[in-house]
Design an enzyme around this catalytic site. Structure first.
Site, PDB file in Angstrom:
ATOM      1  N   CYS A 199      37.422  45.769  40.121  1.00 43.07           N
ATOM      2  CA  CYS A 199      38.266  46.831  39.557  1.00 43.07           C
ATOM      3  C   CYS A 199      37.562  47.647  38.461  1.00 43.07           C
ATOM      4  CB  CYS A 199      39.580  46.201  39.087  1.00 43.07           C
ATOM      5  SG  CYS A 199      40.941  47.375  38.994  1.00 43.07           S
ATOM      6  N   HIS A 220      42.202  41.469  42.785  1.00 42.49           N
ATOM      7  CA  HIS A 220      42.431  40.397  41.819  1.00 42.49           C
ATOM      8  C   HIS A 220      43.113  39.270  42.595  1.00 42.49           C
ATOM      9  CE1 HIS A 220      41.691  43.318  38.635  1.00 42.49           C
ATOM     10  NE2 HIS A 220      42.555  44.126  39.210  1.00 42.49           N
TER      11      HIS A 220
HETATM   12  N1  GLN Z   1      41.782  50.948  34.253  1.00 42.52           N
HETATM   13  C1  GLN Z   1      41.425  50.998  35.617  1.00 42.52           C
HETATM   14  C2  GLN Z   1      42.468  51.623  36.535  1.00 42.52           C
HETATM   15  O1  GLN Z   1      43.643  51.621  36.272  1.00 42.52           O
HETATM   16  C3  GLN Z   1      41.057  49.607  36.107  1.00 42.52           C
HETATM   17  C4  GLN Z   1      42.195  48.624  36.063  1.00 42.52           C
HETATM   18  C5  GLN Z   1      41.755  47.195  36.290  1.00 42.52           C
HETATM   19  O2  GLN Z   1      40.598  46.834  36.147  1.00 42.52           O
HETATM   20  N2  GLN Z   1      42.685  46.346  36.594  1.00 42.52           N
HETATM   21  O3  GLN Z   1      42.093  52.108  37.588  1.00 42.52           O
END
Ligand code: GLN
Length: 223
Positions: free
Chosen positions: A96, A194
């Site tokens: 992510c 995740h």
């Molecule tokens: N901040 C980033 C987004 O919303 C990544 C989010 C994350 O790593 N869970 O795309």
């Protein structure tokens, strides 16, 4: 440092760890132990010196925009060592926010453009009207994967150098248009999953094989 251990670098462990991403490292440690290997994990955080050539696996987890902004300021110091590590075919997993920071840029909700490492040809743009959240299910070269995603950044490939990690059955993955999840380049995997991702044993075992191969190459070379 114990010379006989498999060395894992966890990039910004204290800042980049959303939705249990550290579970990926725990699973890798567990599987390596089962295979008879000891492991050492180093938290490479703000200001830490880092030489990727001393490691067998590099992990970079997810983070919110705030943490990504902080990390992105420190990260360019490691571009050369990471690029060499990746180009040499060594194993790395990015989830992510970490995945986004390997690309050229991430344009945030606040309209700020965070510069990434520009190691892989991707870019990401935050779209406030579309939070991609929920269960994901996709097919990879190692079989089916089930995970969870939660991001507003939409990631696009800038050329055809990269392969997607998987083809979506359920959920969004990289963005709402392309129907693919994550990316593969040599032994680098980027993913929005995740859950953690490596609860999927097929991917975890494939990665563990690569880590063991890398470990033997590195240590035999050092003799
Ligand atoms: N901040 C980033 C987004 O919303 C990544 C989010 C994350 O790593 N869970 O795309």
């Amino acid at each position: 440092m114990n010379k006989s251990s498999i060395k894992i670098a966890y990039l910004y462990e204290d800042l980049m760890n959303t939705y249990g991403d550290s579970g990926d490292v725990k699973i890798i440690k567990f599987l390596l132990k089962k295979a008879g290997y000891e492991t050492e994990v180093d938290n490479v955080s703000l200001g830490t010196n880092f030489d990727a050539s001393k490691y067998d696996f590099v992990f970079f987890g997810g983070g919110q925009d705030l943490e990504q902004t902080i990390v992105a300021k420190d990260l360019p110091r490691h571009k050369q060592t990471l690029q060499k590590y990746i180009e040499s075919g060594n194993p790395m997993l990015c989830i992510c926010g970490g995945y986004q920071l390997l690309g050229s840029y991430y344009k945030t909700n606040a309209g700020i453009t965070i510069k990434g490492l520009d190691i892989v040809p991707i870019h990401t743009v935050f779209k406030a009207d579309k939070r991609m959240i929920g269960d994901t299910h996709y097919i990879t070269q190692w079989g089916e994967v089930r995970a969870f995603e939660n991001h507003s950044g939409q990631t696009y490939f800038d050329n055809d150098k990269l392969k997607p990690l998987g083809k979506m059955i359920e959920g969004y993955g990289n963005n709402p248009q392309d129907g693919v999840e994550g990316m593969r380049y040599k032994n680098l995997i980027g993913s929005y999953s995740h859950g953690p991702l490596l609860k999927n044993e097929n991917i975890a075992n494939a990665l563990v094989d690569k880590i063991i191969t890398r470990y033997h190459r590195r240590t035999e070379h050092a003799l």
